[in-house]
Design an enzyme around this catalytic site. Structure first.
Site, PDB file in Angstrom:
ATOM      1  N   GLU A 141       0.848  -1.189   0.000  1.00 48.54           N
ATOM      2  CA  GLU A 141       0.000   0.000   0.000  1.00 48.54           C
ATOM      3  C   GLU A 141       0.887   1.244   0.000  1.00 48.54           C
ATOM      4  O   GLU A 141       1.948   1.281   0.602  1.00 48.54           O
ATOM      5  CB  GLU A 141      -0.892   0.000   1.240  1.00 48.54           C
ATOM      6  N   CYS A 170      -5.095  -3.233   2.656  1.00 47.88           N
ATOM      7  CA  CYS A 170      -4.851  -2.949   4.065  1.00 47.88           C
ATOM      8  C   CYS A 170      -6.076  -3.143   4.971  1.00 47.88           C
ATOM      9  O   CYS A 170      -6.459  -4.260   5.264  1.00 47.88           O
ATOM     10  CB  CYS A 170      -4.271  -1.544   4.205  1.00 47.88           C
ATOM     11  N   LYS A 198      -9.527   1.526  -2.615  1.00 47.64           N
ATOM     12  CA  LYS A 198      -9.757   1.000  -1.264  1.00 47.64           C
ATOM     13  C   LYS A 198     -11.136   1.411  -0.751  1.00 47.64           C
ATOM     14  O   LYS A 198     -11.499   2.589  -0.769  1.00 47.64           O
ATOM     15  CB  LYS A 198      -8.662   1.523  -0.337  1.00 47.64           C
TER      16      LYS A 198
END
Length: 276
Positions: free
Chosen positions: A42, A155, A114
């Protein structure tokens, strides 16, 4: 038939150009060791807590330095290159935390923004508000590659198992959660979350990570990891610094795990009765 995959651990700083140089060195190492799929962590391009400095450093995807380097490297090295994420300028003061996947022809296969924003208040005064900077995505993604079906996540998404279950039900055989986990949360939860997502979905889990103390002051947990569908850790990096993890995987392991414990098939709809 097995093949090699790689997870690249970085300690990205605040300068995009320098991080791109590190990216190139590590990806070349992974390809030289036989990996045909390579994943970076990330925020590969930069970890920058200062909002003004972040906006000064980032670009739209069409001119993003990480995206340009990834396309070139994928084509030159004949690999699938998965940028775990990088900050992309969407205009009008909006930023995406975006994963990018490039094929051996250098063309982008898929992107993923995300979905879940890291808005938390931890012990010792550590607090994060990702939603103050980033615009969340709304679409989960599964991609068909020549060697496997791949699910994209980033994440904090790893704490939302329904996302990975949806991908597994859609045929994903490799799940991913490239990350910049904080040291505090990583020490408590990183390994168990990675293994849990692999076990409960009977899938490989590949998560490249940021690791170390960064120029913007944060500290990330590292421990990039590759897990097989039975929950066995095939490779894991240390807690700090750069690393190239390479592992042999065989997608037949997915069918084997799912035949032993067919929880994807055995799942049933149910209603919840609150007896309070």
């Amino acid at each position: 038939m097995g093949f090699k995959v790689a997870a690249i651990q970085m300690c990205s700083g605040t300068e995009v150009e320098r991080n791109v140089g590190t990216l190139e060195t590590l990806v070349r190492d992974a390809a030289a060791r036989g990996a045909i799929y390579v994943q970076t962590p990330e925020m590969t391009g930069a970890l920058q807590r200062n909002r003004k400095a972040l906006f000064a450093a980032i670009r739209p995807e069409e001119t993003d330095l990480v995206a340009q380097a990834a396309a070139r490297l994928a084509r030159e090295l004949n690999i699938h290159l998965h940028i775990g994420s990088t900050a992309i300028d969407l205009g009008d003061g909006k930023v995406a935390n975006r994963a990018l996947l490039f094929g051996p022809d250098g063309k982008k296969i898929a992107s993923y923004d995300k979905i879940h924003m890291f808005d938390v208040d931890l012990d010792n005064g550590e607090s994060w508000r990702e939603s103050a900077v980033y615009q969340p995505g709304y679409e989960a993604r599964v991609v068909s590659l020549p060697f496997a079906r791949l699910g994209l996540a980033v994440c904090y998404d790893v704490r939302f198992p329904h996302l990975f279950r949806a991908q597994a039900l859609a045929g994903a055989e490799i799940l991913t959660a490239p990350a910049a986990f904080t040291r505090q949360t990583g020490e408590a939860h990183w390994s168990i979350l990675q293994r849990a997502r692999a076990i409960e979905n009977g899938a490989f889990m590949i998560s490249a990570a940021q690791g170390g103390v960064h120029e913007d002051g944060r500290e990330t947990y590292g421990h990039s990891i590759i897990v097989d569908p039975w929950g066995k850790v095939l490779a894991e990096a240390g807690g700090t610094g750069e690393a190239v993890l390479v592992a042999d995987i065989d997608i037949a392991g997915v069918a084997a795990a799912r035949s032993k414990i067919p929880n994807l098939k055995n799942s049933r709809d149910f209603s919840l009765v609150d007896m309070a």
